[in-house]
Design an enzyme around this catalytic site. Structure first.
Site, short mmCIF file in Angstrom:
data_model
loop_
_atom_site.label_atom_id
_atom_site.label_comp_id
_atom_site.label_asym_id
_atom_site.label_seq_id
_atom_site.Cartn_x
_atom_site.Cartn_y
_atom_site.Cartn_z
N ARG A 1 0.89 -1.19 -0.10
CA ARG A 1 -0.05 0.09 0.08
C ARG A 1 0.84 1.14 0.01
O ARG A 1 0.66 2.27 -0.54
CB ARG A 1 -0.89 -0.01 1.34
N TYR B 1 -17.24 17.12 -14.52
CA TYR B 1 -17.60 15.54 -14.51
C TYR B 1 -18.72 15.47 -13.28
O TYR B 1 -18.42 15.78 -12.42
CB TYR B 1 -16.19 14.99 -14.39
N LYS C 1 -9.14 7.11 -18.97
CA LYS C 1 -9.47 7.85 -20.20
C LYS C 1 -8.23 7.73 -21.15
O LYS C 1 -7.80 6.42 -21.28
CB LYS C 1 -9.99 9.15 -20.06
N ASP D 1 -8.45 19.42 -13.54
CA ASP D 1 -8.60 18.30 -13.95
C ASP D 1 -8.28 18.15 -15.67
O ASP D 1 -8.86 18.74 -16.33
CB ASP D 1 -10.14 17.90 -13.68
C1 LIG Z 1 -13.94 9.82 -15.56
C2 LIG Z 1 -13.48 11.05 -15.01
C3 LIG Z 1 -13.16 11.52 -13.72
C4 LIG Z 1 -13.26 9.99 -12.77
O1 LIG Z 1 -12.29 9.20 -12.93
P1 LIG Z 1 -12.44 7.57 -12.84
O2 LIG Z 1 -11.26 7.13 -13.23
O3 LIG Z 1 -13.64 7.07 -13.50
O4 LIG Z 1 -12.70 7.64 -11.38
C5 LIG Z 1 -13.06 12.65 -13.22
N1 LIG Z 1 -12.76 13.70 -14.15
C6 LIG Z 1 -13.11 13.61 -15.69
C7 LIG Z 1 -12.95 14.68 -16.37
C8 LIG Z 1 -13.39 12.06 -16.05
O5 LIG Z 1 -13.70 12.13 -17.29
#
Ligand SMILES: *Cc1c(COP(=O)(O)O)cnc(C)c1O
Length: 391
Positions: free
Chosen positions: A46, A98, A195, A170
């Site tokens: 961890r 998001y 993504k 983000d």
């Molecule tokens: C998918 C997404 C998240 C969250 O990410 P996860 O890996 O699904 O927890 C946060 N911000 C944006 C812009 C996203 O597209």
């Protein structure tokens, strides 16, 4: 070192014990110590893992950052960043964000005493009236989801600096291939590596990235103390994805532009939201802060109904109906009933997420096939409508 070379090499070096060129998946929970406290820098998985280390180094290098802390998902990274704050603190956030981030902010951290203000950041000065002595963080998504609005990161950071407020960007939609927010003055970057960074729709992972040593130390502490760590296999998959990030992004961007223009010229389409289009309100800022315009876009139909949107999405053959984005395959989604279903109707309408709004994550297939798939699907709903009228 330039971006493509960094994508392939940063953070990874041949395994010291075998010379393996690919970072091994260190699938272990603990590490043997010679004597109590005498170890090779790894005690418990961890806390530290070599596969995770390599990924963290790679991501830091791509974002021109000193530190990266990886988490089990993008939202786990958001969770850790929000935990840098304390009850009474206030956050100003882009309103078009998001859905999962909106949910964790309002439903999880709201009850713990954090206050969130959601506001369009089209005009950065619009956030000034929301700033007070409790404002500790500004949360930016750009391009935003799903309206693909562009926020002027540099302008927001200038305002934030003047008030001693942290800026978190983000960077999931843009990826460091398109923009590096720390270079524009941001303090923290968060990623859903699920993504584009992973890029193959086969892993869930997140990261928080920064230059500031004190912030990094807190994030590492939270990574270990709260325990939302990614597994070594997942770290390996994202490392593998990153090696082709620059090649994939090139094709995502090229395809995005072709599709945006094709949709713009289709009679069944009302509006197309893509920062690469000259008429997009954020086009000039996008040109300034991004290297290209990405593979995300959204559009609405002349027939602005949920039914028309759903029918269209069922008509496509290459675009797969699914949540998520950023993979090699093209995806189509309906924010109003899918990703943004947890956002109240009034709030949703205010951000422009109308009933027929359709979001595309344009993949890296041949653009001719993608355009044909979409235009055929849109033509079909137009014909069905005519048939219904005639019938
Ligand atoms: C998918 C997404 C998240 C969250 O990410 P996860 O890996 O699904 O927890 C946060 N911000 C944006 C812009 C996203 O597209």
């Amino acid at each position: 070192m330039k971006f493509g070379t960094k994508s392939v090499h940063a953070g990874v070096s041949p395994d010291p014990s075998t010379g393996a060129i690919m970072t091994p998946i260190y699938q272990t929970s603990t590490y043997v110590q010679k004597a109590p406290g005498e170890h090779l820098g790894y005690e418990y998985a961890r806390t530290q893992n070599p596969t995770r280390d390599a990924l963290q180094k790679s991501l830091a290098a791509l974002e021109n950052a000193k530190h990266c802390v990886a988490f089990g998902s993008g939202l786990a990274a958001v969770d850790a960043i929000a935990k840098l704050l304390k009850p009474g603190d206030e956050v100003i956030s882009t309103n078009d964000l998001y859905g999962g981030t909106y949910r964790i902010f309002t439903q999880v951290f709201g009850p713990y005493g954090l206050t969130f203000h959601f506001k369009p950041f089209d005009n950065p000065n619009d956030i000034l009236p929301l700033i007070n002595e409790n404002t500790k963080m500004i949360w930016v998504e750009t391009p935003t989801n799903p309206m693909v609005n562009i926020v002027d990161i540099e302008a927001i950071c200038k305002i934030a600096k003047a008030h001693n407020i942290l800026v978190c960007v983000d960077n999931t939609f843009a990826t460091p291939y398109l923009q590096t927010p720390l270079d524009l003055g941001a303090d923290i970057i968060t990623h859903s590596a699920t993504k584009y960074l992973g890029g193959h729709s086969d892993v869930v992972l997140g990261a928080a990235i920064c230059n500031n040593d004190a912030i990094a130390e807190k994030l590492v502490y939270l990574q270990n103390a709260c325990g939302a760590v990614p597994g070594p296999m997942d770290c390996f998959l994202v490392l593998r994805g990153i090696k082709t990030l620059h090649l994939r992004m090139k094709q995502h961007c090229a395809n995005g532009a072709i599709i945006a223009n094709a949709l713009k010229n289709h009679p069944g389409v009302d509006k197309v939201h893509y920062p690469g289009l000259e008429e997009h309100p954020g086009h000039e800022i996008a040109k300034k802060q991004m290297n290209d315009f990405g593979g995300m876009l959204s559009f609405s139909l002349k027939n602005d109904t949920i039914e028309a949107a759903i029918q269209l999405m069922q008509n496509t053959k290459i675009f797969a109906l699914a949540e998520s984005l950023g993979g090699v395959e093209s995806l189509i989604g309906h924010p109003a009933t899918m990703t943004h279903a947890s956002i109240p109707l009034e709030q949703r309408m205010k951000t422009g997420v109308t009933d027929s709004l359709i979001r595309l994550s344009v993949g890296i297939e041949d653009p001719e096939d993608l355009v044909e798939d979409l235009t055929t699907a849109i033509d079909a709903i137009s014909t069905e409508k005519v048939d219904a009228l005639v019938g």
